[in-house]
Design a protein around this motif. Structure first.
Motif, PDB file in Angstrom:
ATOM      1  N   GLY A  20       0.818  -1.207   0.000  1.00 47.88           N
ATOM      2  CA  GLY A  20       0.000   0.000   0.000  1.00 47.88           C
ATOM      3  C   GLY A  20       0.847   1.249   0.000  1.00 47.88           C
ATOM      4  N   THR A  21       0.161   2.362  -0.074  1.00 50.42           N
ATOM      5  CA  THR A  21       0.816   3.653  -0.116  1.00 50.42           C
ATOM      6  C   THR A  21       0.472   4.418   1.149  1.00 50.42           C
ATOM      7  OG1 THR A  21       0.601   3.668  -2.506  1.00 50.42           O
ATOM      8  CG2 THR A  21       1.050   5.767  -1.459  1.00 50.42           C
ATOM      9  N   ALA A  22       1.495   4.786   1.904  1.00 49.61           N
ATOM     10  CA  ALA A  22       1.275   5.566   3.124  1.00 49.61           C
ATOM     11  C   ALA A  22       1.360   7.050   2.774  1.00 49.61           C
ATOM     12  CB  ALA A  22       2.314   5.218   4.178  1.00 49.61           C
ATOM     13  N   THR A  23       0.342   7.788   3.153  1.00 51.40           N
ATOM     14  CA  THR A  23       0.306   9.219   2.900  1.00 51.40           C
ATOM     15  C   THR A  23      -0.305   9.901   4.110  1.00 51.40           C
ATOM     16  OG1 THR A  23      -0.066   8.804   0.548  1.00 51.40           O
ATOM     17  CG2 THR A  23      -0.518  11.016   1.336  1.00 51.40           C
ATOM     18  N   THR A  24       0.395  10.912   4.591  1.00 54.43           N
ATOM     19  CA  THR A  24      -0.137  11.729   5.668  1.00 54.43           C
ATOM     20  C   THR A  24      -0.038  13.186   5.257  1.00 54.43           C
ATOM     21  OG1 THR A  24       0.571  10.123   7.320  1.00 54.43           O
ATOM     22  CG2 THR A  24       0.072  12.334   8.106  1.00 54.43           C
ATOM     23  N   GLN A  25      -1.141  13.903   5.359  1.00 56.42           N
ATOM     24  CA  GLN A  25      -1.171  15.323   5.043  1.00 56.42           C
ATOM     25  C   GLN A  25      -1.316  16.092   6.350  1.00 56.42           C
ATOM     26  OE1 GLN A  25      -4.264  16.035   2.151  1.00 56.42           O
ATOM     27  NE2 GLN A  25      -3.407  14.556   0.715  1.00 56.42           N
ATOM     28  N   VAL A  26      -0.494  17.134   6.498  1.00 55.00           N
ATOM     29  CA  VAL A  26      -0.522  17.946   7.713  1.00 55.00           C
ATOM     30  C   VAL A  26      -0.788  19.395   7.327  1.00 55.00           C
ATOM     31  CG1 VAL A  26       0.750  18.699   9.755  1.00 55.00           C
ATOM     32  CG2 VAL A  26       1.118  16.388   8.837  1.00 55.00           C
ATOM     33  N   TYR A  27      -1.759  19.986   7.990  1.00 54.47           N
ATOM     34  CA  TYR A  27      -2.136  21.383   7.762  1.00 54.47           C
ATOM     35  C   TYR A  27      -2.121  22.097   9.105  1.00 54.47           C
ATOM     36  CZ  TYR A  27      -3.675  19.422   3.377  1.00 54.47           C
ATOM     37  OH  TYR A  27      -3.706  18.764   2.179  1.00 54.47           O
ATOM     38  N   ARG A  28      -1.648  23.347   9.110  1.00 50.32           N
ATOM     39  CA  ARG A  28      -1.566  24.094  10.365  1.00 50.32           C
ATOM     40  C   ARG A  28      -2.029  25.525  10.114  1.00 50.32           C
ATOM     41  NH1 ARG A  28       3.662  22.766  12.790  1.00 50.32           N
ATOM     42  NH2 ARG A  28       2.463  21.070  13.688  1.00 50.32           N
ATOM     43  N   GLY A  58      -7.944   8.856  -3.892  1.00 51.77           N
ATOM     44  CA  GLY A  58      -9.002   9.800  -4.250  1.00 51.77           C
ATOM     45  C   GLY A  58      -9.260  10.790  -3.139  1.00 51.77           C
ATOM     46  N   ILE A  59      -9.336  10.291  -1.908  1.00 51.28           N
ATOM     47  CA  ILE A  59      -9.508  11.166  -0.741  1.00 51.28           C
ATOM     48  C   ILE A  59      -8.294  12.084  -0.613  1.00 51.28           C
ATOM     49  CG2 ILE A  59      -9.635  11.219   1.793  1.00 51.28           C
ATOM     50  CD1 ILE A  59     -12.277  10.439   0.519  1.00 51.28           C
ATOM     51  N   ALA A  60      -7.092  11.539  -0.773  1.00 54.59           N
ATOM     52  CA  ALA A  60      -5.868  12.348  -0.672  1.00 54.59           C
ATOM     53  C   ALA A  60      -5.912  13.522  -1.642  1.00 54.59           C
ATOM     54  CB  ALA A  60      -4.634  11.480  -0.921  1.00 54.59           C
ATOM     55  N   ALA A  61      -6.307  13.265  -2.872  1.00 54.50           N
ATOM     56  CA  ALA A  61      -6.379  14.336  -3.869  1.00 54.50           C
ATOM     57  C   ALA A  61      -7.460  15.352  -3.500  1.00 54.50           C
ATOM     58  CB  ALA A  61      -6.647  13.748  -5.248  1.00 54.50           C
ATOM     59  N   MET A  62      -8.607  14.866  -3.061  1.00 55.59           N
ATOM     60  CA  MET A  62      -9.708  15.756  -2.723  1.00 55.59           C
ATOM     61  C   MET A  62      -9.345  16.686  -1.566  1.00 55.59           C
ATOM     62  SD  MET A  62     -13.551  14.877  -1.383  1.00 55.59           S
ATOM     63  CE  MET A  62     -12.948  14.411   0.224  1.00 55.59           C
ATOM     64  N   VAL A  63      -8.828  16.123  -0.474  1.00 55.43           N
ATOM     65  CA  VAL A  63      -8.543  16.959   0.698  1.00 55.43           C
ATOM     66  C   VAL A  63      -7.295  17.826   0.502  1.00 55.43           C
ATOM     67  CG1 VAL A  63      -9.786  15.437   2.278  1.00 55.43           C
ATOM     68  CG2 VAL A  63      -7.311  15.169   2.012  1.00 55.43           C
ATOM     69  N   ASP A  64      -6.489  17.497  -0.517  1.00 53.98           N
ATOM     70  CA  ASP A  64      -5.341  18.333  -0.861  1.00 53.98           C
ATOM     71  C   ASP A  64      -5.751  19.495  -1.761  1.00 53.98           C
ATOM     72  OD1 ASP A  64      -2.627  19.028  -0.737  1.00 53.98           O
ATOM     73  OD2 ASP A  64      -2.193  17.962  -2.598  1.00 53.98           O
ATOM     74  N   GLY A  65      -7.007  19.525  -2.189  1.00 54.39           N
ATOM     75  CA  GLY A  65      -7.509  20.631  -2.993  1.00 54.39           C
ATOM     76  C   GLY A  65      -7.392  20.429  -4.490  1.00 54.39           C
ATOM     77  N   ALA A  66      -7.325  19.173  -4.946  1.00 52.03           N
ATOM     78  CA  ALA A  66      -7.152  18.887  -6.376  1.00 52.03           C
ATOM     79  C   ALA A  66      -8.258  19.492  -7.237  1.00 52.03           C
ATOM     80  CB  ALA A  66      -7.072  17.377  -6.607  1.00 52.03           C
ATOM     81  N   GLY A  67      -9.445  19.655  -6.714  1.00 45.17           N
ATOM     82  CA  GLY A  67     -10.550  20.194  -7.506  1.00 45.17           C
ATOM     83  C   GLY A  67     -10.716  21.695  -7.405  1.00 45.17           C
ATOM     84  N   GLU A  68      -9.786  22.377  -6.761  1.00 45.61           N
ATOM     85  CA  GLU A  68      -9.921  23.803  -6.497  1.00 45.61           C
ATOM     86  C   GLU A  68     -10.146  24.632  -7.760  1.00 45.61           C
ATOM     87  OE1 GLU A  68      -7.481  27.287  -4.137  1.00 45.61           O
ATOM     88  OE2 GLU A  68      -6.482  25.413  -4.599  1.00 45.61           O
ATOM     89  N   ASP A  69      -9.335  24.433  -8.772  1.00 48.88           N
ATOM     90  CA  ASP A  69      -9.452  25.245  -9.980  1.00 48.88           C
ATOM     91  C   ASP A  69     -10.681  24.890 -10.807  1.00 48.88           C
ATOM     92  OD1 ASP A  69      -7.209  26.743  -9.353  1.00 48.88           O
ATOM     93  OD2 ASP A  69      -5.851  25.381 -10.411  1.00 48.88           O
ATOM     94  N   ALA A  70     -11.253  23.729 -10.573  1.00 45.06           N
ATOM     95  CA  ALA A  70     -12.460  23.309 -11.290  1.00 45.06           C
ATOM     96  C   ALA A  70     -13.723  23.699 -10.517  1.00 45.06           C
ATOM     97  CB  ALA A  70     -12.417  21.800 -11.519  1.00 45.06           C
ATOM     98  N   GLY A  71     -13.561  24.438  -9.429  1.00 44.65           N
ATOM     99  CA  GLY A  71     -14.702  24.861  -8.636  1.00 44.65           C
ATOM    100  C   GLY A  71     -15.202  23.823  -7.659  1.00 44.65           C
ATOM    101  N   ALA A  72     -14.410  22.764  -7.435  1.00 43.67           N
ATOM    102  CA  ALA A  72     -14.852  21.687  -6.546  1.00 43.67           C
ATOM    103  C   ALA A  72     -14.321  21.850  -5.130  1.00 43.67           C
ATOM    104  CB  ALA A  72     -14.416  20.332  -7.112  1.00 43.67           C
ATOM    105  N   GLY A  73     -13.655  22.925  -4.835  1.00 46.79           N
ATOM    106  CA  GLY A  73     -13.205  23.181  -3.478  1.00 46.79           C
ATOM    107  C   GLY A  73     -11.723  23.045  -3.288  1.00 46.79           C
ATOM    108  N   GLY A  74     -11.235  23.613  -2.208  1.00 43.53           N
ATOM    109  CA  GLY A  74      -9.806  23.667  -1.940  1.00 43.53           C
ATOM    110  C   GLY A  74      -9.346  22.780  -0.811  1.00 43.53           C
ATOM    111  N   GLY A  75     -10.126  21.772  -0.444  1.00 45.64           N
ATOM    112  CA  GLY A  75      -9.702  20.818   0.565  1.00 45.64           C
ATOM    113  C   GLY A  75      -9.448  21.445   1.933  1.00 45.64           C
ATOM    114  N   TRP A  76      -8.498  20.853   2.663  1.00 50.07           N
ATOM    115  CA  TRP A  76      -8.211  21.313   4.024  1.00 50.07           C
ATOM    116  C   TRP A  76      -7.761  22.766   4.065  1.00 50.07           C
ATOM    117  CZ3 TRP A  76     -10.239  19.714   8.131  1.00 50.07           C
ATOM    118  CH2 TRP A  76     -10.523  18.364   8.347  1.00 50.07           C
ATOM    119  N   ALA A  77      -6.972  23.202   3.088  1.00 48.77           N
ATOM    120  CA  ALA A  77      -6.514  24.603   3.092  1.00 48.77           C
ATOM    121  C   ALA A  77      -7.715  25.551   3.080  1.00 48.77           C
ATOM    122  CB  ALA A  77      -5.594  24.853   1.902  1.00 48.77           C
ATOM    123  N   TRP A  78      -8.709  25.240   2.261  1.00 52.76           N
ATOM    124  CA  TRP A  78      -9.910  26.068   2.195  1.00 52.76           C
ATOM    125  C   TRP A  78     -10.687  26.005   3.512  1.00 52.76           C
ATOM    126  CZ3 TRP A  78     -12.752  29.842   0.612  1.00 52.76           C
ATOM    127  CH2 TRP A  78     -14.117  29.847   0.860  1.00 52.76           C
TER     128      TRP A  78
END
Length: 165
Positions: free
Chosen positions: A4-12, A128-148
């Motif tokens: 599997g792929t381990a990925t952790t995103q941290v936002y502050r 898919g979740i990783a991309a979504m919460v990282d804001g992958a859809g931001e420019d398409a109007g789908a939101g900016g994930g955790w940063a937003w």
């Protein structure tokens, strides 16, 4: 063998408010529907092991969404310092199939009436979740994930208004 792929995103984010106000904003339905993408959590008795759901909030209902949009389990509940949950997106069958991820909210008072909020989202094996919460859809109007979400939360707590009214 695939491990599997381990990925952790941290936002502050640093917010000029108290840890108690941040805790209330991330756990209370009266607050959670006012920033980010909205949503109304039902956390029950706020004890570890409790199952929870987040229902579509006012904005999502206006877009035709209804019912639970997220579900999971409370893992750690230490007000106003730490809140850890398992989290699964229910609005999209592909994202739902990725299963549960883990979100930790660490809340720490800083000097000068400021609170540091750190959100750690373990999205291991959930691309898919990783991309979504990282804001992958931001420019398409789908939101900016955790940063937003965190920017909107900060704005709401400091000014009384979300970024978009």
């Amino acid at each position: 063998m695939t491990t599997g792929t381990a990925t952790t995103q941290v936002y502050r984010v640093w917010i000029k408010t108290t840890p108690e106000a941040v805790w209330e904003a991330i756990t209370s339905p009266e607050w959670t529907d006012r920033y980010g993408y909205g949503g109304v959590p039902e956390y029950g008795d706020m004890a570890p092991g409790t199952k929870y759901v987040v229902n579509a909030g006012i904005g999502m209902q206006a877009m035709g969404l209804a019912g639970p949009i997220i579900d999971g389990e409370l893992i750690e509940v230490d007000p106003p310092n730490r809140f850890v949950v398992s989290w699964r997106m229910l609005m999209d069958p592909g994202l739902e199939a990725e299963g549960f991820t883990r979100i930790a909210y660490d809340i720490r008072a800083q000097d000068g009436g400021v609170t540091r909020l750190t959100v750690t989202h373990d999205v291991t094996d959930a691309p898919g979740i990783a991309a979504m919460v990282d804001g992958a859809g931001e420019d398409a109007g789908a939101g900016g994930g955790w940063a937003w979400i965190l920017s909107d939360l900060k704005s709401l707590l400091e000014t009384g208004a979300p970024l978009k009214s």
